[in-house]
Motif scaffolding. Sequence first.
Motif, PDB file in Angstrom:
ATOM      1  N   HIS A  47      33.037  23.260  25.085  1.00 18.77           N
ATOM      2  CA  HIS A  47      33.632  22.153  24.306  1.00 18.77           C
ATOM      3  C   HIS A  47      33.898  22.682  22.902  1.00 18.77           C
ATOM      4  O   HIS A  47      33.032  22.635  22.023  1.00 18.77           O
ATOM      5  CB  HIS A  47      32.692  20.942  24.278  1.00 18.77           C
ATOM      6  N   LEU A  50      33.940  20.519  19.197  1.00 16.32           N
ATOM      7  CA  LEU A  50      32.806  19.585  19.116  1.00 16.32           C
ATOM      8  C   LEU A  50      32.107  19.604  17.759  1.00 16.32           C
ATOM      9  O   LEU A  50      31.799  20.668  17.220  1.00 16.32           O
ATOM     10  CB  LEU A  50      31.784  19.955  20.205  1.00 16.32           C
ATOM     11  N   ASP A 154      29.624  17.610  27.978  1.00 19.52           N
ATOM     12  CA  ASP A 154      28.381  17.906  27.260  1.00 19.52           C
ATOM     13  C   ASP A 154      27.146  17.286  27.909  1.00 19.52           C
ATOM     14  O   ASP A 154      26.060  17.832  27.810  1.00 19.52           O
ATOM     15  CB  ASP A 154      28.490  17.408  25.812  1.00 19.52           C
TER      16      ASP A 154
END
Length: 425
Positions: A47, A50, A154
Motif C-alpha cells: 500500500h 499510505l 492493510d
Amino acid sequence: MTQIEYALENKTTEEMKTVAKEENIDINVLRSKIAEGQIVIPANINHKNLNAIGIGKDLTIKVNANIGTSQSKSDLDNELLKLKTAVEAGADTMMDLSTSNDVEDIRNRIIENCTVPIGTVPIYQTLIEAGSVENLNIDAYLEVFEKHAKSGVDFATVHAGLTRAIFPLIKKRLMKCVSRGGSFLLAWMKYYQKENFLYENYDKILEIAKKYDVTISLGDGMRPGCIADATDEAQIHELKILGELAERTRQKGVQVMIEGPGHIPLNEIEKNMELEKKYCNNSPFYVLGPLPTDIATGYDHIACAIGGALAASKGADFLCYVTPKEHIGLPDIDDVREGVVVTKIAAHIADIAKGNKQAISRDNKMAHAREEINWQEMSECAIDKKKFLELRRQECEKNPDLKKADYCSMCGPFCVFKIYDEKES
Ligand code: SF4
C-alpha cells in the motif's frame, strides 16, 4: 518483516515514527506495545500511498467507515466519492465491502485512491467467484486472500473463530447470525457437516498475511444482532476461540485485532470490553457498534455513537461507523459523511474520558473561542468545521447584523459573555 516482527527485534520502522509523532507517544513505549500485540499498525508493504496510523492501547480512538457496492447498487465513481467524503470527514480507516461482480476492479481503484489503511472481507469475493456456499473451499479462499494481500489490503476480516461447536448455542438465540461472512460459513459447515475451513487452515492464511504484513481482524460471526442475544453463550464461546487464534497469530509474527459487537444494552457494554481484554490478551478491540437499542432505525448512527463512546471509554480501541441507513439500505454519500462525523464525536468523547491531553486541549480551545465569541477559532475546533460554517452562514444570511455582532441569534444582546465580562469588572 512485519511491524510486530520489527518491534520484537527492537527495530523502529518509518510507520512507527509516524504514529509516535502523530499520537505524541514515546517511540519505545509504542514499539513495546506493538511487540506485545496491544497496538497494531495496519500497513501492507504494497500500500504505497499510505499514511500509517496505530490502533490500540493508549492511542486515540480510531474510526472506520465502510463503503462498497452491492448486487443491487454498483457504481465505482460513487464509491470513490464516498471514500473521499469519508476521509475528508475524518475516517481513520476504510473498509471496502463490495459484493458486486466487479469487486476486483473496485478494490484496486479504491486502494489506489486511499491514503488511510484499507480493510476487506475476502470471504465475500470467494463466495461471488464460487457462485454458491457449497462451492466454497480453502483453496479458493486462499487464492482470493492472496489477491487482496498483494493488492495492498492493510487489514482483513477472517471468520476463523466460528466452529461447529456453535450450532447448539445458536438454537437459543432470537436472531441466529447477523454476520454476512459468518452466515456463509455456518451454511457451509451445515451442508458438509465439517469444521470451518478457515479455522482448520488458519496457519495457511497467516503465511500469506505475513508475506505482505496484512493485519488479521478476527471476525465475530456471533456478534449479537439484537440486545436479546447480547453477551450470550454463543458470543462468548466464539470470543474465547478468537483469543486463542490471536495468540497463534502473534506467534507467527502477524498483527491481529479482534472484532466485537454488535447490539449490546448500555449496562453490558463495560463487561463486554473487559471480557475481550481478558480472553484475547489485550488485543486491540474493533467494535461494530455497539448499538444499545434495536429500535433507533433512521438514527442508528446516534444510538451507535452513544454505545461507541461508552465502549471506547472502557476499552474498545476502534469504532466502526454506522450510518442513518443502517438496517435499511446501502448508505449514500450524505449518509457516509454523517456516519463518520457522529462516530468521530463518540471517539473524541472517549478520548476525553481517557484523559488524552490533545483531545482535552481542543475542547479548552473551543471554550476560550466561545467566551471570546471568535467564530473563526470556534470553526477550527469543531469536529465538523464544514457544518459549523454552513450554519453560521445561514444565520448571517437571515440577519446580516449578526456578521459584526459579538453575540448570536440565541440570546441576542442578552449574551451572557456581554453581560458578565470579568475583564471589564
Ligand atoms: S448569544 Fe447566547 S448562545 Fe450566542 S454566544 Fe452569546 S451566550 Fe452563547
